[in-house]
Design an enzyme around this catalytic site. Structure first.
Site, PDB file in Angstrom:
ATOM      1  CB  SER A 189      -2.286 -13.942   9.613  1.00 36.62           C
ATOM      2  OG  SER A 189      -1.993 -14.134   8.014  1.00 36.62           O
ATOM      3  CG  ASP A 238      -0.311  -0.204   2.469  1.00 33.66           C
ATOM      4  OD1 ASP A 238       0.887   0.101   2.722  1.00 33.66           O
ATOM      5  OD2 ASP A 238      -0.937  -0.632   3.644  1.00 33.66           O
ATOM      6  CG  HIS A 264       3.992 -10.169  -0.409  1.00 33.53           C
ATOM      7  ND1 HIS A 264       3.200 -10.354   0.461  1.00 33.53           N
ATOM      8  CD2 HIS A 264       5.014 -11.046  -0.618  1.00 33.53           C
ATOM      9  CE1 HIS A 264       3.669 -11.715   0.883  1.00 33.53           C
ATOM     10  NE2 HIS A 264       4.706 -12.078   0.324  1.00 33.53           N
TER      11      HIS A 264
HETATM   12  P1  OAD Z   1      -3.354 -10.974   7.090  1.00 36.15           P
HETATM   13  O1  OAD Z   1      -4.812 -10.346   6.774  1.00 36.15           O
HETATM   14  O2  OAD Z   1      -3.370 -12.725   6.939  1.00 36.15           O
HETATM   15  O3  OAD Z   1      -3.362 -10.968   8.631  1.00 36.15           O
HETATM   16  C1  OAD Z   1      -3.325  -9.582   9.386  1.00 36.15           C
HETATM   17  C2  OAD Z   1      -3.038  -9.890  10.525  1.00 36.15           C
HETATM   18  O4  OAD Z   1      -2.960  -8.566  11.266  1.00 36.15           O
HETATM   19  C3  OAD Z   1      -3.808 -10.788  11.401  1.00 36.15           C
HETATM   20  O5  OAD Z   1      -2.997 -11.723  12.263  1.00 36.15           O
HETATM   21  C4  OAD Z   1      -4.812  -9.905  12.379  1.00 36.15           C
HETATM   22  O6  OAD Z   1      -4.856 -10.427  13.663  1.00 36.15           O
HETATM   23  C5  OAD Z   1      -3.458  -8.753  12.460  1.00 36.15           C
HETATM   24  N1  OAD Z   1      -4.308  -7.457  12.889  1.00 36.15           N
HETATM   25  C6  OAD Z   1      -5.341  -6.800  12.713  1.00 36.15           C
HETATM   26  N2  OAD Z   1      -5.631  -5.639  12.899  1.00 36.15           N
HETATM   27  C7  OAD Z   1      -4.425  -5.222  13.671  1.00 36.15           C
HETATM   28  C8  OAD Z   1      -4.078  -3.977  14.352  1.00 36.15           C
HETATM   29  N3  OAD Z   1      -4.715  -3.077  14.471  1.00 36.15           N
HETATM   30  N4  OAD Z   1      -2.736  -4.374  15.066  1.00 36.15           N
HETATM   31  C9  OAD Z   1      -2.010  -5.132  14.841  1.00 36.15           C
HETATM   32  N5  OAD Z   1      -2.488  -6.610  14.365  1.00 36.15           N
HETATM   33  C10 OAD Z   1      -3.427  -6.442  13.576  1.00 36.15           C
HETATM   34  O7  OAD Z   1      -2.390 -10.241   6.334  1.00 36.15           O
HETATM   35  P2  OAD Z   1      -0.903 -10.392   5.912  1.00 36.15           P
HETATM   36  O8  OAD Z   1      -0.217 -11.351   7.105  1.00 36.15           O
HETATM   37  O9  OAD Z   1      -0.202  -9.208   5.798  1.00 36.15           O
HETATM   38  O10 OAD Z   1      -0.225 -11.486  -0.110  1.00 36.15           O
HETATM   39  O11 OAD Z   1      -0.962 -11.374   4.856  1.00 36.15           O
HETATM   40  C11 OAD Z   1      -0.002 -11.890   4.146  1.00 36.15           C
HETATM   41  C12 OAD Z   1      -0.072 -11.883   2.830  1.00 36.15           C
HETATM   42  O12 OAD Z   1      -1.296 -12.690   2.222  1.00 36.15           O
HETATM   43  C13 OAD Z   1      -0.496 -10.688   1.785  1.00 36.15           C
HETATM   44  O13 OAD Z   1       0.731  -9.899   1.569  1.00 36.15           O
HETATM   45  C14 OAD Z   1      -1.099 -11.049   0.863  1.00 36.15           C
HETATM   46  C15 OAD Z   1      -2.159 -11.775   1.427  1.00 36.15           C
HETATM   47  O14 OAD Z   1      -2.611 -12.867   0.630  1.00 36.15           O
HETATM   48  C16 OAD Z   1      -0.248 -11.579  -1.676  1.00 36.15           C
HETATM   49  O15 OAD Z   1      -1.280 -11.017  -1.978  1.00 36.15           O
HETATM   50  C17 OAD Z   1       0.449 -12.428  -2.112  1.00 36.15           C
END
Ligand code: OAD
Length: 253
Positions: A198, A113, A128
């Site tokens: 996550s 972003d 990514h």
């Molecule tokens: P996820 O949506 O899988 O995970 C988001 C995490 O953020 C979760 O563990 C939530 O509990 C946590 N969360 C939510 N709000 C929060 C806050 N205010 N403060 C702290 N934590 C919070 O997103 P990513 O782990 O980034 O890839 O996903 C990894 C990849 O999967 C992304 O880069 C994307 C996606 O599909 C591609 O598109 C290749």
């Protein structure tokens, strides 16, 4: 645990992590969608997550793009318009400030972003890719395109071929040089933060284990438990926009 105990535990966590940060010579951070959640950008998994409403196979794979490139472009165009409206939050800003304070700092982000850039972070490794970059599907030429909406989709390169979003899709490799630098920074870190991810998408999530194996203290900041919560030294159940600024408070440490 009652509220008072929970507040006390949180204060102890805050102070411990702040101490580690103060002592750290080299800090590496892995961020995910959760750090941008408080800027109004939906995460991918969990309640309200993007992959609950949309199919990753259709929208975030090379096969999906080959099948219906216009649909994929429309989805990315919509995401660009959502991101363009968002502002960096206190978590992004605190990371930029931490970078100014510690001798060595690398921010590895899975986010596309651009909010870390807008918050003032400098040493960013976008494993990514970047939604504000487009790349030619034939000649690989990349260009920045900051328009929140692209009028005519799909866009085309000056060589005549179709362009694609400059992001990494499922089934694709990460940009090699960027990934190598992320590995080097992780191995060198004495303090490693894993924030708002996550931790299920690899290889990015593997950096947490690499940091631990390389001897870093590892701190997770996440509103929920994740698969790495049991591996880290401190799993801090807090929102990024609350926890990170708290680390900058002067405690006279
Ligand atoms: P996820 O949506 O899988 O995970 C988001 C995490 O953020 C979760 O563990 C939530 O509990 C946590 N969360 C939510 N709000 C929060 C806050 N205010 N403060 C702290 N934590 C919070 O997103 P990513 O782990 O980034 O890839 O996903 C990894 C990849 O999967 C992304 O880069 C994307 C996606 O599909 C591609 O598109 C290749």
């Amino acid at each position: 645990m009652d509220l008072l105990q929970a507040n006390r535990a949180n204060a102890v966590t805050e102070t411990t992590v702040a101490k580690w940060l103060k002592a750290a010579k080299s800090v590496a951070v892995l961020t995910g969608a959760g750090i941008s959640a408080e800027s109004g950008i939906p995460t991918f998994r969990g309640p309200g997550g993007v992959w609950k409403t949309y199919r990753a196979e259709e929208l975030a794979t090379p096969q999906g793009f080959a099948r219906d490139s216009k649909l994929v472009w429309e989805w990315y165009d919509w995401r660009r318009s959502v991101i363009a409206e968002a502002q960096p939050n206190a978590g992004h800003l605190a990371l930029a400030e931490i970078e100014r304070r510690v001798p060595g700092f690398t921010l590895v982000t899975q986010n596309v972003d651009g909010l870390h850039d807008r918050a003032g972070s400098r040493n960013i490794l976008r494993v990514h890719g970047d939604i504000w970059t487009v790349r030619c599907t034939v000649c690989d030429r990349e260009r920045r395109d900051l328009r929140p909406r692209i009028e005519s989709l799909p866009p085309f390169c000056s060589c005549g071929a179709m362009e694609r979003p400059g992001v990494v899709w499922f089934g694709e490799g990460l940009p090699e040089d960027v990934w190598e630098r992320a590995v080097v920074a992780t191995k060198a870190a004495d303090l490693f933060f894993v924030i708002g991810t996550s931790a299920v998408v690899h290889p990015a999530a593997g950096l947490v284990h690499l940091a631990k194996a390389s001897g870093a203290k590892v701190v997770e900041i996440n509103v929920d438990k994740t698969p790495v919560s049991a591996t880290v030294d401190i799993s801090w159940r807090a929102s990024a926009a609350e926890a990170l600024p708290a680390l900058l408070v002067d405690r006279g440490l």
